[in-house]
Design a protein around this motif. Sequence first.
Motif, mmCIF file in Angstrom:
data_model
loop_
_atom_site.group_PDB
_atom_site.id
_atom_site.type_symbol
_atom_site.label_atom_id
_atom_site.label_comp_id
_atom_site.label_asym_id
_atom_site.label_seq_id
_atom_site.Cartn_x
_atom_site.Cartn_y
_atom_site.Cartn_z
ATOM 1 N N SER A 96 0.411 -1.138 0.025
ATOM 2 C CA SER A 96 -0.242 -0.217 0.329
ATOM 3 C C SER A 96 0.875 1.373 0.352
ATOM 4 N N CYS A 97 2.107 1.109 0.315
ATOM 5 C CA CYS A 97 2.438 2.256 0.620
ATOM 6 C C CYS A 97 3.516 2.365 -0.694
ATOM 7 N N VAL A 98 2.351 3.901 -1.432
ATOM 8 C CA VAL A 98 2.489 4.146 -2.849
ATOM 9 C C VAL A 98 3.936 4.088 -3.249
ATOM 10 N N ASN A 99 4.644 5.185 -1.817
ATOM 11 C CA ASN A 99 5.571 6.285 -2.584
ATOM 12 C C ASN A 99 6.736 6.262 -1.268
ATOM 13 N N GLY A 100 7.347 5.201 -0.648
ATOM 14 C CA GLY A 100 7.481 4.857 0.314
ATOM 15 C C GLY A 100 8.208 3.739 0.799
ATOM 16 N N TYR A 101 7.852 2.803 1.638
ATOM 17 C CA TYR A 101 8.497 2.151 2.201
ATOM 18 C C TYR A 101 7.253 1.650 3.772
ATOM 19 N N CYS A 102 6.907 0.090 3.910
ATOM 20 C CA CYS A 102 6.547 0.430 5.314
ATOM 21 C C CYS A 102 7.503 0.165 6.700
ATOM 22 N N ALA A 103 7.240 0.683 8.033
ATOM 23 C CA ALA A 103 8.293 0.202 8.512
ATOM 24 C C ALA A 103 7.319 0.304 9.991
ATOM 25 N N CYS A 139 3.580 3.709 6.984
ATOM 26 C CA CYS A 139 3.974 4.035 6.024
ATOM 27 C C CYS A 139 5.237 5.538 5.952
ATOM 28 N N VAL A 140 6.154 5.200 5.714
ATOM 29 C CA VAL A 140 7.198 5.881 5.484
ATOM 30 C C VAL A 140 7.836 6.982 3.690
ATOM 31 N N TYR A 154 6.558 13.952 -0.486
ATOM 32 C CA TYR A 154 5.643 12.508 -0.596
ATOM 33 C C TYR A 154 4.718 12.535 1.071
ATOM 34 N N SER A 155 3.167 12.016 1.019
ATOM 35 C CA SER A 155 2.988 12.629 2.121
ATOM 36 C C SER A 155 1.462 11.618 2.672
ATOM 37 N N GLY A 156 0.778 11.197 3.900
ATOM 38 C CA GLY A 156 -0.595 10.860 3.539
ATOM 39 C C GLY A 156 -0.081 9.673 4.353
ATOM 40 N N LYS A 157 -0.405 9.047 4.602
ATOM 41 C CA LYS A 157 -1.534 7.779 5.063
ATOM 42 C C LYS A 157 -0.868 6.069 4.288
ATOM 43 N N TRP A 158 -0.699 6.405 2.565
ATOM 44 C CA TRP A 158 0.030 5.676 2.274
ATOM 45 C C TRP A 158 1.234 6.496 1.396
ATOM 46 N N CYS A 159 1.280 7.634 1.216
ATOM 47 C CA CYS A 159 1.943 8.502 0.568
ATOM 48 C C CYS A 159 1.768 8.144 -0.519
ATOM 49 N N ALA A 160 0.718 8.772 -0.803
ATOM 50 C CA ALA A 160 0.282 9.321 -2.515
ATOM 51 C C ALA A 160 -0.164 10.244 -2.737
ATOM 52 N N THR A 161 0.645 11.025 -1.501
ATOM 53 C CA THR A 161 -0.032 12.621 -1.888
ATOM 54 C C THR A 161 0.899 13.279 -1.986
ATOM 55 N N TYR A 162 1.086 13.977 -3.334
ATOM 56 C CA TYR A 162 2.507 14.449 -3.472
ATOM 57 C C TYR A 162 2.530 15.892 -3.199
#
Length: 184
Positions: A36-43, A47-48, A53-61
């Motif tokens: 689910s972490c679109v532009n990041g990774y899970c830790a 999502c980191v 990028y920000s947001g719960k799933w790193c999808a907001t530019y």
Amino acid sequence: MYTFTNKFRSLLLAIAVLTSLVAFQSCEKKDPCGESCVNGYCADGDCVCQTGYSGKWCATYVGGGSSSSSGGSTSSSGGSSSGSSTSSSGGSSSSSSSSSGGSSYKLTFWSDFQGNPISVYVDGSYAGQITQYYSSTPSCGATGCVTKTYTSPRTVSYSAEDGTQTWNSSVTVSASCNTMCLQD
């Protein structure tokens, strides 16, 4: 005493095997974020996000610089907002039927204000980003909008975020073309 020593060794061996199995299984934990972490990774289940990028799933530019916002007031029909730290509003929806006879029900999310791209989630899954803004209702499937297609009428829940605002509501998809405006 030979029998007692063999039993003691067997017990120690069994304890060592069980300890190894428990340790091995604890290393096989599934990633709670899935993919689910679109532009990041899970830790640790969160999502980191990558830079920008920000947001719960790193999808907001959110970009690296300042964002442009029209700042003007827009007419808001059917929108609502709450007094939480982030704006939570519905939007206005419209539907139109077509006599094409097809069994396709489209839902297009769009926005009438200029700002950051808006990440849209439908029924808990990432659906895409609104990257173009319209001053009046666009057609279903318009460029820069987020469009979902269904084979039957339904009510779906949605959430959206642009880094400064959030929207949460539901919409009924009942015509061949349904639009949902995410308003400022």
